[in-house]
Scaffold this motif. Structure first.
Motif, PDB file in Angstrom:
ATOM      1  N   SER A  33      10.945 -23.581  70.101  1.00 58.28           N
ATOM      2  CA  SER A  33      10.460 -22.204  70.262  1.00 58.28           C
ATOM      3  C   SER A  33      10.292 -21.463  68.948  1.00 58.28           C
ATOM      4  O   SER A  33       9.737 -20.359  68.934  1.00 58.28           O
ATOM      5  CB  SER A  33      11.429 -21.407  71.147  1.00 58.28           C
ATOM      6  OG  SER A  33      11.716 -22.100  72.336  1.00 58.28           O
ATOM      7  N   GLU A  62       6.661 -17.542  72.866  1.00 54.56           N
ATOM      8  CA  GLU A  62       5.974 -17.256  74.130  1.00 54.56           C
ATOM      9  C   GLU A  62       5.145 -18.427  74.631  1.00 54.56           C
ATOM     10  O   GLU A  62       4.504 -18.323  75.682  1.00 54.56           O
ATOM     11  CB  GLU A  62       5.068 -16.026  73.953  1.00 54.56           C
ATOM     12  CG  GLU A  62       5.750 -14.812  73.343  1.00 54.56           C
ATOM     13  CD  GLU A  62       6.946 -14.361  74.155  1.00 54.56           C
ATOM     14  OE1 GLU A  62       6.874 -14.421  75.404  1.00 54.56           O
ATOM     15  OE2 GLU A  62       7.968 -13.963  73.553  1.00 54.56           O
ATOM     16  N   GLN A  85      10.908 -20.447  77.040  1.00 53.47           N
ATOM     17  CA  GLN A  85      10.193 -20.067  78.255  1.00 53.47           C
ATOM     18  C   GLN A  85      10.605 -20.897  79.474  1.00 53.47           C
ATOM     19  O   GLN A  85      10.166 -20.619  80.596  1.00 53.47           O
ATOM     20  CB  GLN A  85       8.684 -20.194  78.041  1.00 53.47           C
ATOM     21  CG  GLN A  85       8.103 -19.181  77.071  1.00 53.47           C
ATOM     22  CD  GLN A  85       8.300 -17.747  77.542  1.00 53.47           C
ATOM     23  OE1 GLN A  85       8.082 -17.436  78.715  1.00 53.47           O
ATOM     24  NE2 GLN A  85       8.729 -16.869  76.644  1.00 53.47           N
TER      25      GLN A  85
END
Length: 277
Positions: free
Chosen positions: A93, A102, A109
């Motif tokens: 991430s 995102e 996520q």
């Protein structure tokens, strides 16, 4: 049938995380005949590429970085004599605030219950006596470290046995010493601004809140070599600059907070397996 060996499971976010805070205990307990299981949650694709190329810069190939970091992780595990390596292979991430936070399919996520279910299956398979991961803030706020904490604690609720559970940490005295050594090796390093200094002061815990102090001095060379195995991330691994002797002085003690226990072993303790053997 042979008796099931005592088992340590360390749940980490990225390739190289296993070395920094748990390299010593992984090496020590492997040498003591304990089964050591490392679960690495992400593929490390947001790490540096060859030559220190950063994510988003020309020439950064996440797929190539993933392949390289997997090889480095396997080498690190060989150095530490890790018994079993399991990789969940979620997409890295990146640091907090990066667009990759995102990205669909990134670890950050991933629904916690989904990741936890996969980890719970590994726990049922290995039946660890001790589980180690990060605290609620992932030690320093990295999204993937926080997510590793979340899925670990959720997975523990899905299994029918109760391991001892520890979160990695560092005593404030150790953080102060670390800052002094950083300045020693980086004479031009500016003093942190007040906000940054306050944030650093919040990392770790007061010494008297540390429950578990494990001496891994005898395995500091292995820990150093484990970090060195992650050569592609060498620019980010400050510890490699100090050499093995100084490294052993600073990094020969690993500290934890015991958050779940059924043994009633007294604290402070000097062994993650106190009360189990």
């Amino acid at each position: 049938m042979t008796e099931r060996p005592l088992t340590l499971m360390a749940v980490h976010a990225h390739p190289d995380d296993e070395a920094t805070s748990t390299g010593g205990v992984l090496a020590r307990y492997a040498a003591e005949g304990i089964r050591t299981v490392l679960v690495t949650c992400t593929d490390g694709g947001c790490g540096d590429g060859p030559g220190g190329v950063k994510p988003g810069e020309p020439g950064h190939d996440p797929a190539a970085v993933v392949k390289m970091r997997r090889q480095e992780l396997e080498t690190s595990c060989e150095v530490l004599k890790v018994s079993d390596l399991e990789t969940l292979d979620y997409a890295d991430s990146g640091m907090i605030g990066w667009p990759s936070n995102e990205a669909p399919g990134s670890f950050w996520q991933t629904p916690v219950d989904v990741g936890a279910a996969r980890l719970a299956e590994l726990m049922r398979h290995y039946r660890p006596d001790v589980v180690v991961t990060y605290d609620e803030n992932g030690f320093y706020g990295h999204p993937d470290h926080i997510q590793a904490h979340r899925i670990t604690m959720a997975a523990l609720e899905m299994i029918d046995f109760t391991p001892k559970v520890y979160w990695t940490t560092m005593p404030h005295s150790g953080m102060q010493r670390f800052g002094e050594i950083m300045r020693e090796f980086n004479e031009d390093m500016p003093e942190p601004d007040p906000a940054e200094a306050a944030a650093l002061a919040d990392i770790g815990l007061p010494d008297d809140e540390i429950t578990t102090w494990v001496d891994t001095t005898a395995f500091s060379d292995q820990k150093f070599d484990s970090l060195a195995a992650h050569a592609s991330q060498g620019e980010n691994i400050f510890f490699l600059k100090m050499g093995k002797e100084r490294f052993g002085e600073l990094m020969g003690l690993e500290t934890f907070v015991r958050v779940r226990d059924t043994t009633d072993a007294p604290i402070p303790e000097n062994d993650l397996f106190a009360g189990l053997r």
